[in-house]
Write a protein that holds these residues in place. Structure first.
Motif, PDB file in Angstrom:
ATOM      1  N   ALA A   9       5.684  -6.863  60.473  1.00 48.05           N
ATOM      2  CA  ALA A   9       6.053  -7.398  59.157  1.00 48.05           C
ATOM      3  C   ALA A   9       5.723  -8.889  59.035  1.00 48.05           C
ATOM      4  N   ASN A  10       5.512  -9.564  60.156  1.00 49.09           N
ATOM      5  CA  ASN A  10       5.223 -10.998  60.143  1.00 49.09           C
ATOM      6  C   ASN A  10       3.727 -11.304  60.208  1.00 49.09           C
ATOM      7  N   LEU A  11       2.885 -10.277  60.205  1.00 48.39           N
ATOM      8  CA  LEU A  11       1.441 -10.503  60.220  1.00 48.39           C
ATOM      9  C   LEU A  11       1.011 -11.235  58.951  1.00 48.39           C
ATOM     10  N   PRO A  12      -0.010 -12.084  59.056  1.00 48.01           N
ATOM     11  CA  PRO A  12      -0.530 -12.726  57.839  1.00 48.01           C
ATOM     12  C   PRO A  12      -1.038 -11.683  56.846  1.00 48.01           C
ATOM     13  N   LYS A  13      -0.928 -12.007  55.572  1.00 44.41           N
ATOM     14  CA  LYS A  13      -1.435 -11.108  54.526  1.00 44.41           C
ATOM     15  C   LYS A  13      -2.959 -11.116  54.537  1.00 44.41           C
ATOM     16  N   VAL A  14      -3.543  -9.968  54.248  1.00 38.30           N
ATOM     17  CA  VAL A  14      -4.991  -9.796  54.237  1.00 38.30           C
ATOM     18  C   VAL A  14      -5.439  -9.498  52.818  1.00 38.30           C
ATOM     19  N   LYS A  15      -6.461 -10.204  52.368  1.00 42.68           N
ATOM     20  CA  LYS A  15      -7.091  -9.939  51.068  1.00 42.68           C
ATOM     21  C   LYS A  15      -8.370  -9.157  51.339  1.00 42.68           C
ATOM     22  N   LEU A  16      -8.308  -7.846  51.148  1.00 47.05           N
ATOM     23  CA  LEU A  16      -9.482  -6.999  51.338  1.00 47.05           C
ATOM     24  C   LEU A  16     -10.424  -7.137  50.151  1.00 47.05           C
ATOM     25  N   ASN A  17     -11.705  -7.095  50.419  1.00 49.01           N
ATOM     26  CA  ASN A  17     -12.695  -6.976  49.345  1.00 49.01           C
ATOM     27  C   ASN A  17     -12.875  -5.491  49.084  1.00 49.01           C
ATOM     28  N   VAL A  18     -12.547  -5.073  47.874  1.00 45.17           N
ATOM     29  CA  VAL A  18     -12.602  -3.659  47.504  1.00 45.17           C
ATOM     30  C   VAL A  18     -13.575  -3.498  46.350  1.00 45.17           C
ATOM     31  N   SER A  19     -14.560  -2.617  46.530  1.00 45.08           N
ATOM     32  CA  SER A  19     -15.486  -2.318  45.431  1.00 45.08           C
ATOM     33  C   SER A  19     -15.682  -0.812  45.370  1.00 45.08           C
ATOM     34  N   THR A  20     -15.793  -0.298  44.145  1.00 47.77           N
ATOM     35  CA  THR A  20     -15.900   1.141  43.948  1.00 47.77           C
ATOM     36  C   THR A  20     -17.047   1.463  43.010  1.00 47.77           C
ATOM     37  N   LYS A  21     -17.838   2.450  43.408  1.00 53.51           N
ATOM     38  CA  LYS A  21     -18.881   3.002  42.545  1.00 53.51           C
ATOM     39  C   LYS A  21     -18.400   4.366  42.083  1.00 53.51           C
ATOM     40  N   SER A  22     -18.504   4.620  40.770  1.00 56.53           N
ATOM     41  CA  SER A  22     -17.999   5.864  40.177  1.00 56.53           C
ATOM     42  C   SER A  22     -19.137   6.680  39.598  1.00 56.53           C
ATOM     43  N   ILE A  23     -19.077   7.987  39.845  1.00 57.03           N
ATOM     44  CA  ILE A  23     -20.021   8.928  39.248  1.00 57.03           C
ATOM     45  C   ILE A  23     -19.196  10.062  38.647  1.00 57.03           C
ATOM     46  N   GLN A  24     -19.476  10.375  37.392  1.00 60.73           N
ATOM     47  CA  GLN A  24     -18.818  11.497  36.735  1.00 60.73           C
ATOM     48  C   GLN A  24     -19.858  12.594  36.566  1.00 60.73           C
ATOM     49  N   LYS A  25     -19.571  13.786  37.142  1.00 61.26           N
ATOM     50  CA  LYS A  25     -20.548  14.866  37.128  1.00 61.26           C
ATOM     51  C   LYS A  25     -19.835  16.208  37.259  1.00 61.26           C
ATOM     52  N   ASP A  26     -20.254  17.148  36.455  1.00 60.46           N
ATOM     53  CA  ASP A  26     -19.747  18.532  36.531  1.00 60.46           C
ATOM     54  C   ASP A  26     -18.222  18.611  36.502  1.00 60.46           C
ATOM     55  N   GLY A  27     -17.588  17.812  35.632  1.00 62.84           N
ATOM     56  CA  GLY A  27     -16.134  17.872  35.481  1.00 62.84           C
ATOM     57  C   GLY A  27     -15.362  17.177  36.591  1.00 62.84           C
ATOM     58  N   LYS A  28     -16.063  16.416  37.429  1.00 63.04           N
ATOM     59  CA  LYS A  28     -15.406  15.713  38.531  1.00 63.04           C
ATOM     60  C   LYS A  28     -15.805  14.241  38.524  1.00 63.04           C
ATOM     61  N   TRP A  29     -14.978  13.452  39.143  1.00 62.25           N
ATOM     62  CA  TRP A  29     -15.288  12.060  39.448  1.00 62.25           C
ATOM     63  C   TRP A  29     -15.489  11.956  40.948  1.00 62.25           C
ATOM     64  N   ILE A  30     -16.546  11.279  41.358  1.00 59.69           N
ATOM     65  CA  ILE A  30     -16.777  10.951  42.756  1.00 59.69           C
ATOM     66  C   ILE A  30     -16.716   9.426  42.849  1.00 59.69           C
ATOM     67  N   LEU A  31     -15.731   8.917  43.585  1.00 61.28           N
ATOM     68  CA  LEU A  31     -15.533   7.484  43.745  1.00 61.28           C
ATOM     69  C   LEU A  31     -15.878   7.114  45.183  1.00 61.28           C
ATOM     70  N   THR A  32     -16.782   6.185  45.347  1.00 58.13           N
ATOM     71  CA  THR A  32     -17.139   5.700  46.673  1.00 58.13           C
ATOM     72  C   THR A  32     -16.648   4.259  46.774  1.00 58.13           C
TER      73      THR A  32
END
Length: 103
Positions: A9-32
Motif C-alpha cells: 500500500a506504500n508503493l509509489p503511484k504509477v501513471k501507466l500510458n494506456v492507448s486503445t485501438k477499436s474495431i467494430q465488426k460483425d456486431g462486435k467490438w475488438i479493443l486492443t
C-alpha cells in the motif's frame, strides 16, 4: 515478515500510458489496449475495465486476453478485449486501467 503485504500500500503511484485501438465488426467490438510502464516502479494487479464513453457505466460481459497483471518498469503489455455491440448501450467502449498502485 513473511506473508505480510501491508507495505504494498506504500508503493509509489504509477501513471501507466494506456492507448486503445477499436474495431467494430460483425456486431462486435475488438479493443486492443497497449499498457506501457515508463516509471521505475512495478504496476501491481492491473485490471482493465470497459466503460461507456458518455455514461461512464461499466460494460459487461467482456472477454479479456489477460487480467490482473503486473507490469514491470519499462515493460509493455498488449491486452485484447472483445465485447458485443448490443452490450454497449449505443455508447462507444473505453478502456480504463485500475490497480493497487495505479494513479
Amino acid at each position: 515478515q513473511e506473508e505480510n503485504y501491508q507495505d504494498i500500500a506504500n508503493l509509489p503511484k504509477v501513471k501507466l500510458n494506456v492507448s486503445t485501438k477499436s474495431i467494430q465488426k460483425d456486431g462486435k467490438w475488438i479493443l486492443t489496449t497497449t499498457l506501457n510502464n515508463n516509471t521505475g516502479t512495478p504496476a501491481l494487479m492491473v485490471q482493465l475495465k470497459v466503460v461507456g464513453d458518455k455514461d461512464k457505466k461499466r460494460i459487461l460481459p467482456v472477454i479479456l486476453s489477460d487480467s490482473f497483471i503486473s507490469i514491470m518498469p519499462g515493460e509493455k503489455r498488449i491486452i485484447q478485449i472483445e465485447l458485443k455491440n448490443e452490450d454497449t448501450r449505443r455508447d462507444k467502449p473505453v478502456v480504463v486501467a485500475e490497480g493497487v498502485n495505479i494513479d
